[in-house]
Design a protein around this motif. Sequence first.
Motif, mmCIF file in Angstrom:
data_model
loop_
_atom_site.group_PDB
_atom_site.id
_atom_site.type_symbol
_atom_site.label_atom_id
_atom_site.label_comp_id
_atom_site.label_asym_id
_atom_site.label_seq_id
_atom_site.Cartn_x
_atom_site.Cartn_y
_atom_site.Cartn_z
ATOM 1 N N VAL A 55 0.823 -1.208 0.000
ATOM 2 C CA VAL A 55 0.000 0.000 0.000
ATOM 3 C C VAL A 55 0.859 1.260 0.000
ATOM 4 O O VAL A 55 0.660 2.155 -0.824
ATOM 5 C CB VAL A 55 -0.963 0.018 1.207
ATOM 6 C CG1 VAL A 55 -1.719 1.342 1.283
ATOM 7 C CG2 VAL A 55 -1.959 -1.129 1.118
ATOM 8 N N LEU A 56 1.846 1.340 0.895
ATOM 9 C CA LEU A 56 2.546 2.603 1.144
ATOM 10 C C LEU A 56 3.968 2.681 0.623
ATOM 11 O O LEU A 56 4.504 3.780 0.496
ATOM 12 C CB LEU A 56 2.585 2.877 2.655
ATOM 13 C CG LEU A 56 1.259 3.152 3.350
ATOM 14 C CD1 LEU A 56 1.500 3.386 4.822
ATOM 15 C CD2 LEU A 56 0.581 4.350 2.731
ATOM 16 N N SER A 73 3.217 -0.856 -5.508
ATOM 17 C CA SER A 73 2.371 -0.491 -4.369
ATOM 18 C C SER A 73 1.288 0.472 -4.835
ATOM 19 O O SER A 73 1.435 1.159 -5.861
ATOM 20 C CB SER A 73 3.203 0.162 -3.265
ATOM 21 O OG SER A 73 3.633 1.454 -3.650
ATOM 22 N N TYR A 112 0.424 3.269 -3.555
ATOM 23 C CA TYR A 112 0.972 4.618 -3.513
ATOM 24 C C TYR A 112 1.775 4.910 -4.781
ATOM 25 O O TYR A 112 1.580 5.945 -5.433
ATOM 26 C CB TYR A 112 1.860 4.763 -2.274
ATOM 27 C CG TYR A 112 2.465 6.138 -2.074
ATOM 28 C CD1 TYR A 112 1.828 7.079 -1.265
ATOM 29 C CD2 TYR A 112 3.666 6.491 -2.685
ATOM 30 C CE1 TYR A 112 2.380 8.337 -1.075
ATOM 31 C CE2 TYR A 112 4.225 7.746 -2.508
ATOM 32 C CZ TYR A 112 3.584 8.668 -1.705
ATOM 33 O OH TYR A 112 4.135 9.915 -1.523
ATOM 34 N N LEU A 145 -5.208 10.638 -1.626
ATOM 35 C CA LEU A 145 -4.541 9.392 -1.262
ATOM 36 C C LEU A 145 -3.426 9.639 -0.251
ATOM 37 O O LEU A 145 -3.252 8.880 0.703
ATOM 38 C CB LEU A 145 -3.967 8.720 -2.514
ATOM 39 C CG LEU A 145 -3.070 7.503 -2.277
ATOM 40 C CD1 LEU A 145 -3.896 6.335 -1.748
ATOM 41 C CD2 LEU A 145 -2.350 7.098 -3.560
ATOM 42 N N ARG A 146 -2.666 10.687 -0.443
ATOM 43 C CA ARG A 146 -1.546 10.967 0.454
ATOM 44 C C ARG A 146 -2.003 11.178 1.891
ATOM 45 O O ARG A 146 -1.281 10.839 2.834
ATOM 46 C CB ARG A 146 -0.780 12.197 -0.033
ATOM 47 C CG ARG A 146 -0.053 11.976 -1.343
ATOM 48 C CD ARG A 146 0.879 13.114 -1.656
ATOM 49 N NE ARG A 146 0.162 14.384 -1.790
ATOM 50 C CZ ARG A 146 0.766 15.562 -1.952
ATOM 51 N NH1 ARG A 146 2.080 15.624 -1.996
ATOM 52 N NH2 ARG A 146 0.057 16.656 -2.072
ATOM 53 N N ARG A 150 -4.906 9.848 3.128
ATOM 54 C CA ARG A 150 -5.703 8.713 3.593
ATOM 55 C C ARG A 150 -4.865 7.493 3.960
ATOM 56 O O ARG A 150 -5.185 6.782 4.908
ATOM 57 C CB ARG A 150 -6.690 8.281 2.495
ATOM 58 C CG ARG A 150 -8.014 9.020 2.504
ATOM 59 C CD ARG A 150 -8.889 8.506 1.379
ATOM 60 N NE ARG A 150 -10.239 9.023 1.454
ATOM 61 C CZ ARG A 150 -11.248 8.387 2.033
ATOM 62 N NH1 ARG A 150 -11.047 7.217 2.595
ATOM 63 N NH2 ARG A 150 -12.449 8.917 2.052
ATOM 64 N N SER A 151 -3.808 7.207 3.202
ATOM 65 C CA SER A 151 -3.146 5.910 3.280
ATOM 66 C C SER A 151 -2.545 5.627 4.652
ATOM 67 O O SER A 151 -2.808 4.575 5.251
ATOM 68 C CB SER A 151 -2.064 5.823 2.196
ATOM 69 O OG SER A 151 -1.198 6.936 2.263
ATOM 70 N N GLU A 152 -1.739 6.534 5.180
ATOM 71 C CA GLU A 152 -1.101 6.294 6.477
ATOM 72 C C GLU A 152 -2.144 6.218 7.590
ATOM 73 O O GLU A 152 -2.053 5.391 8.494
ATOM 74 C CB GLU A 152 -0.085 7.403 6.779
ATOM 75 C CG GLU A 152 0.747 7.151 8.024
ATOM 76 C CD GLU A 152 1.696 5.973 7.847
ATOM 77 O OE1 GLU A 152 1.829 5.183 8.795
ATOM 78 O OE2 GLU A 152 2.280 5.835 6.754
ATOM 79 N N PHE A 189 -10.512 2.095 3.302
ATOM 80 C CA PHE A 189 -9.536 2.629 2.355
ATOM 81 C C PHE A 189 -9.589 1.871 1.034
ATOM 82 O O PHE A 189 -9.557 2.473 -0.048
ATOM 83 C CB PHE A 189 -8.134 2.548 2.965
ATOM 84 C CG PHE A 189 -7.031 2.883 2.004
ATOM 85 C CD1 PHE A 189 -6.786 4.201 1.638
ATOM 86 C CD2 PHE A 189 -6.238 1.886 1.450
ATOM 87 C CE1 PHE A 189 -5.770 4.529 0.748
ATOM 88 C CE2 PHE A 189 -5.223 2.202 0.565
ATOM 89 C CZ PHE A 189 -4.984 3.517 0.210
ATOM 90 N N ILE A 248 -10.393 3.269 -2.781
ATOM 91 C CA ILE A 248 -9.571 3.073 -3.978
ATOM 92 C C ILE A 248 -10.432 2.543 -5.126
ATOM 93 O O ILE A 248 -10.350 3.024 -6.273
ATOM 94 C CB ILE A 248 -8.402 2.095 -3.698
ATOM 95 C CG1 ILE A 248 -7.372 2.736 -2.765
ATOM 96 C CG2 ILE A 248 -7.740 1.656 -5.000
ATOM 97 C CD1 ILE A 248 -6.568 3.849 -3.383
#
Length: 335
Positions: free
Chosen positions: A81-82, A89, A91, A123-124, A126-128, A139, A143
């Motif tokens: 994901v990250l 990934s 990201y 996305l930047r 939300r992901s973490e 999440f 996507i």
Amino acid sequence: MLSRQANNLYWMSRQIERAENTARLLDITCRMSLLPYRITDTVQAWAEPWALPLIINGLASAYYARNPGPPTSDKVLRFMVLDSTNPSSIYSLMHAARENGRSMRGLLTAEMYEDLNAMWLELRGRSEIALNQDGINEFFEWIKTQSHQFRGVTFGTMLRDEAYQFIRLGTFMERADNTVRLLDVKYHTLLPSAADVGGAVDYYQWSALLRSVSALSSYRRIYRDVITPKRVAELLVLRDDLPRSLHACMNEIYEILRDLCMRDSMEPERLAGELHAQLHYGRVEQIMELGLHEYLMEFLEKLHTLNDELNHHFLAPVYGPEPKTPLGIAQNQSA
């Protein structure tokens, strides 16, 4: 159009589709990891649930090089994901798609680029948060929704020219590749033991496979019976009315290449036509007699050959994520 433009649009759509497919796969893996999984053979020890997303995407070697020891949910999710150093990934894929779209702003509609840019910016943030606050399933749904939204905006606003055709071509090439890999891993590696076949865990595994390609409700409407391997194979390989089946993908790919290919670039159309005819006139009994794994690996090899021909005739050198490595038991075990 210029090969560089075609290349960027083709890979932009593949990257968005791959990000959605990765989200689907990880979402199902999260749910399946909650079920009991019994390993009766030490040879199958690598095929635990959190190893499967790595195997399907050809990332096992890269993952184990950085993360020795058994794969865990936290490590696999971060890697897929990250991890910005992993080109496959979510990201990295979304960032690459946005950069490809930004370089092609003159060919995209304003609505398409605004949607793509907003997707990347959100996305930047939300992901973490998703990984840290147990909101990973939400999440993944986000996507998938963003991918669907971008395809809808593309369909609803873009001129039906060559740029539009290369975007569609990338989407269906990536989707066909993903369907082959998902189906092969279930048949060839996922069954834990003969004793579990037909049991509750086996049923939920097949249900999860169908859910990962949004095909469970379609299966029930068509067959109205228990889930069996033969019918799943027929649905995901030969049915042309299921959007993520191989037959449906090749219908689109062949149609697109018939419009794009000229007299000096007929080889991609010929290869696509060969694969399309194989699916159009195929029968599930013949596939099962040959062996589904063998059939799928042959199909995947031909799909990669088709991608190579597309690169040769239409596209600039590939700047997208590296093509996925072939599936193989020996390779995956050694990882």
